[in-house]
Each structure stands twice: as structure tokens, then as C-alpha cells.
Design an enzyme around this catalytic site. Structure first.
Site, mmCIF file in Angstrom:
data_model
loop_
_atom_site.group_PDB
_atom_site.id
_atom_site.type_symbol
_atom_site.label_atom_id
_atom_site.label_comp_id
_atom_site.label_asym_id
_atom_site.label_seq_id
_atom_site.Cartn_x
_atom_site.Cartn_y
_atom_site.Cartn_z
ATOM 1 N N TYR A 1 -17.000 -37.132 39.883
ATOM 2 C CA TYR A 1 -16.062 -37.874 39.139
ATOM 3 C C TYR A 1 -16.744 -38.744 38.244
ATOM 4 O O TYR A 1 -16.546 -39.053 36.976
ATOM 5 C CB TYR A 1 -14.998 -38.457 39.947
ATOM 6 C CG TYR A 1 -14.001 -39.026 39.326
ATOM 7 C CD1 TYR A 1 -12.720 -38.109 39.034
ATOM 8 C CD2 TYR A 1 -13.864 -40.415 38.942
ATOM 9 C CE1 TYR A 1 -11.844 -38.679 38.407
ATOM 10 C CE2 TYR A 1 -12.712 -40.893 38.144
ATOM 11 C CZ TYR A 1 -11.485 -40.084 38.258
ATOM 12 O OH TYR A 1 -10.283 -40.365 37.359
ATOM 13 N N LYS B 1 -16.714 -38.449 34.148
ATOM 14 C CA LYS B 1 -16.278 -39.523 33.249
ATOM 15 C C LYS B 1 -17.301 -40.186 32.233
ATOM 16 O O LYS B 1 -17.112 -40.582 31.188
ATOM 17 C CB LYS B 1 -15.428 -40.654 34.056
ATOM 18 C CG LYS B 1 -14.603 -39.899 34.871
ATOM 19 C CD LYS B 1 -13.486 -39.135 34.030
ATOM 20 C CE LYS B 1 -12.247 -38.566 34.895
ATOM 21 N NZ LYS B 1 -11.282 -37.806 33.946
#
Ligand SMILES: NC(=O)c1ccc[n+]([C@@H]2O[C@H](COP(=O)([O-])OP(=O)(O)OC[C@H]3O[C@@H](n4cnc5c(N)ncnc54)[C@H](O)[C@@H]3O)[C@@H](O)[C@H]2O)c1
Length: 279
Positions: free
Chosen positions: A190, A194
């Protein structure tokens, strides 16, 4: 239209949203429809796409809502959708790279906790990166190139996360009664995806600037969606505003970032997180 809102007007523009059948995709679509755009909703989830179209049609002209199955991890499908849209005379003016695989953090008692970095499976690393990051690259390559080539320009908006600027606080995911090395965590993918999207944003913002293509990232904080009470309480305590976001609280940002209202904003990561990342 009130003069103050003229620059927000997207009438006559078409916006393509990836992962449009998910929790936030439908909100992005509602926001852009409200600004006058036609939206192309794309996803791999056929039935949720149809349901999303039906719910959006309650408040907007169905003629302005196009649905297309599109897997962002497959260049051939993206190119096929681009071709199909071009053949019907539809130019994509706005691309919202929103699709992601966001596995929910949960632990199975006594089972090896594979969300942890030590055990994180390579196939999950690859399948999550290919959707969240490679997918944004491929869609930008196909739709961004078209925006740049015809001299009209356009807007690319990458949906990142507050975790593009801060590390996950793994204490949020702790489960009572589990040993330290069995505790579930927000996976490494994640953060990497990002932060990577922010890098991609900066790259695109300069790459096509002279062709009128702007690129920015929006980094939302966590949206309340019925998560467990203990988790929500812990997360709320990390947010100066003391609460998670409501699902419609990013709509105005979408309207700003995808329209001429933000005509001089380029290459930025707009963090909307109730202040979490400044504490
Ligand atoms: N919900 C939040 O609290 C939150 C917070 C910060 C950032 N975000 C980001 O916002 C975006 C949307 O989040 P969400 O909560 O709506 O997620 P979601 O899981 O509800 O929706 C994601 C959508 O992407 C689709 N998808 C998955 N693989 C795909 C593929 N290969 N090709 C095309 N579509 C695919 C899924 O079918 C799903 O409809 C994501 O990028 C997410 O990381 C969400």
C-alpha cells in the site's frame, strides 16, 4: 451558472474513472456528473458497474453515463476501450486513476500472518502493484498520450492516500491475544503503490506540461465504511478533526482538481485527511 463556479464547469468534457464500481469511484463519478461531465465508468466488476450506473442515473442524465469493462493491468483491454471510445467520437479529457486492490487487514488466529513484511507473498506484491501502480501508468500512457497528441490537453488525477506521505501506524491493526510476530499489518504494497503514484504524478506533470496535460494526485484519508469500533476509535485519535471522512467529502476536491478551477495546479499531491499527516 453563478460566475464563481464557471471554471468548475465540465459540460462537454468526458472523464474516465478506473475502479469506478468501488466505494469512492461512485463518489468521483457523482461529483463529475454534477459538474456537467460525461463519465466513462470502468472496472473489472461487471455487476457492480451496472449497479453503479443505475444508482447514478437517479440523479443524472443516463446518456452521460457510459460503462466499460476494463482491466487496468492489461494494456490490450485499455487500448481496446480507448479505440472503442474514439470510434464513437468520444475524447477523454479527464482520467481518474482510482483502481486498487486494498486487501482488508484481518488476522486468522494461529495462522501465519502473511500481511507482515517477513512473510508477504511475492505474488501478492506483484498483483497489487500491477493494479495500483502499473495500471495508473498504463492508463496514463494510453489516455494521456491521446490528450497530449491532439493539442487540446487534459487532466490526469491519481488517487493516492494519506499513506503516500506518512507510514501506516501498525498499532491501528493490533488484535488482542496475538503474539507480536502474528499481528496483522497494513501491507508494504500500500505504501509503495501510493508513494509511487505521487512520483508518477510529478513525472507526468512535467512530461506533458507543454501539451496542456496537467497531472495531480489526491490523497484521501480513511473513509468510514462500517469498520470495527475499536479500529475507528484508535484511528480517530490520530486525526486532529477526530473522525474518519464521510464518503462524499472528496467530491468538491474532484470537481476542483478535474476542472479549470485548478488550471495552475500541476504536479501536486493534495492531502485531505482531517489533519492526520500534520500531527
Ligand atoms: N476508501 C478509503 O478509505 C480510501 C482512503 C484512501 C485512499 N483510497 C484510495 O481510493 C481508491 C478507491 O478506493 P475504494 O475505497 O473505492 O476501493 P474499492 O476497493 O471499494 O474499489 C476499488 C475498485 O477497483 C476495482 N479494481 C480492482 N482491480 C481492478 C483492475 N485490475 N482493473 C480495474 N478495476 C479494478 C475493484 O473492482 C473496485 O471496484 C483506491 O485507490 C484507494 O486506495 C481509499
Amino acid at each position: 451558472m453563478n460566475k464563481a463556479f464557471e471554471k468548475f464547469d465540465l459540460t462537454g468534457k468526458t472523464a474516465l474513472i478506473t475502479g469506478a464500481a468501488g466505494l469512492l469511484g461512485v463518489e468521483h463519478a457523482a461529483a463529475l456528473l454534477e459538474s456537467g461531465a460525461t463519465v466513462v465508468l470502468t472496472d473489472i466488476d461487471d455487476s457492480n458497474l451496472a449497479a453503479t450506473r443505475a444508482s447514478l442515473s437517479l440523479n443524472a442524465d443516463p446518456e452521460r453515463i457510459v460503462v466499460q469493462l476494463m482491466d487496468v493491468s492489461r494494456l490490450d483491454t485499455i487500448q481496446a476501450v480507448a479505440k472503442k471510445l474514439a470510434n464513437t467520437g468520444r475524447r477523454i479529457d479527464v482520467l481518474v486513476n482510482n483502481a486498487a486492490i486494498d486487501p482488508k487487514v484481518q488476522a486468522d488466529l494461529g495462522v501465519l500472518e502473511t500481511s507482515r513484511l517477513e512473510y508477504f507473498p511475492l505474488d501478492q506484491w506483484e498483483s497489487q502493484l500491477v493494479v495500483g501502480l502499473t495500471g495508473a501508468f498504463l492508463c496514463s500512457q494510453v489516455f494521456g498520450t491521446a490528450m497530449a497528441r491532439d493539442g487540446v490537453g487534459g487532466v490526469i488525477l491519481n488517487i493516492a492516500s494519506d499513506l503516500s506521505v506518512v507510514a501506516p501506524d501498525q498499532r491501528l491493526y493490533r488484535k488482542k491475544g496475538l503474539a507480536c510476530d502474528m499481528q496483522p499489518v497494513k501491507p508494504v504494497t500500500y505504501s509503495v503503490i501510493k508513494a509511487g503514484l505521487v512520483g508518477l504524478t510529478r513525472y507526468l506533470a512535467t512530461y506533458w506540461a507543454d501539451s496542456g496535460v496537467r497531472a495531480n494526485a489526491l490523497s484521501p484519508g480513511g473513509v468510514f465504511n462500517g469498520q470495527g469500533e475499536a479500529f475507528v476509535q484508535r484511528l480517530n485519535s490520530l486525526i486532529p478533526l477526530g473522525r474518519m471522512a464521510k464518503r462524499d467529502e472528496y467530491r468538491a476536491a474532484l470537481q476542483f482538481l478535474c476542472s479549470d478551477a485548478s488550471s495552475y495546479l500541476n504536479g501536486q499531491n493534495i492531502v485531505i485527511d482531517g489533519g492526520r499527516s500534520v500531527w
